[in-house]
Scaffold this motif. Structure first.
Motif, PDB file in Angstrom:
ATOM      1  N   SER A  50      18.457  25.349  30.924  1.00 11.34           N
ATOM      2  CA  SER A  50      18.958  24.020  30.595  1.00 11.34           C
ATOM      3  C   SER A  50      19.928  23.552  31.666  1.00 11.34           C
ATOM      4  CB  SER A  50      19.698  24.025  29.257  1.00 11.34           C
ATOM      5  OG  SER A  50      18.867  24.413  28.195  1.00 11.34           O
ATOM      6  N   GLY A  98      17.058  16.364  25.824  1.00 15.52           N
ATOM      7  CA  GLY A  98      18.005  16.547  24.735  1.00 15.52           C
ATOM      8  C   GLY A  98      18.585  15.245  24.236  1.00 15.52           C
ATOM      9  N   GLY A 103      22.326  19.874  24.852  1.00 10.61           N
ATOM     10  CA  GLY A 103      21.091  20.335  24.224  1.00 10.61           C
ATOM     11  C   GLY A 103      20.532  19.359  23.226  1.00 10.61           C
TER      12      GLY A 103
END
Length: 118
Positions: A50, A98, A103
């Motif tokens: 990420s 996201g 996230g």
């Protein structure tokens, strides 16, 4: 509606490299996270890496030291540079968008296949 389009997959030999790209539309990478997931044949989808809205990055243990995630905020594009690829990296790779800075992945792209031959 957020849309993600991946590119850059392919087939390489063990130890080779590939660079995946994902262009996001209707999305602001300065406010929301982007990530990469993968699904190998017969297995569940797993998180790979990420990049937060801040630019901070995280990796799964398998990717740490071999993969590098980066982004271009102006282009709303995220990249995954994969070096020293191994046969166990063979999978369909998916970009994800996201809904918050770190996230909350809710949207996935169509995927791009990565195949690593022994």
């Amino acid at each position: 509606e957020v849309q993600l389009v991946e590119s850059g997959g392919g087939s390489v030999q063990n130890g080779g490299s590939l660079r995946l790209s994902c262009a996001a539309s209707q999305f602001d990478a300065t406010r929301n996270a982007l990530g990469w997931f993968r699904r190998a044949a017969g297995k569940q989808r797993e998180w790979v890496s990420s990049i937060y809205c801040s630019g901070d990055t995280t990796y799964t243990t398998a990717a740490e030291g071999r993969f590098t995630i980066s982004k271009d905020n102006a282009k709303n594009t995220v990249y995954l540079q994969m070096n020293n690829l191994k046969p166990e990296d063979t999978a369909m790779y998916y970009c994800a968008a996201g809904v918050w800075c770190t996230g909350g992945f809710r949207v996935w792209g169509q995927g791009t296949q990565v195949t690593v031959f022994p």
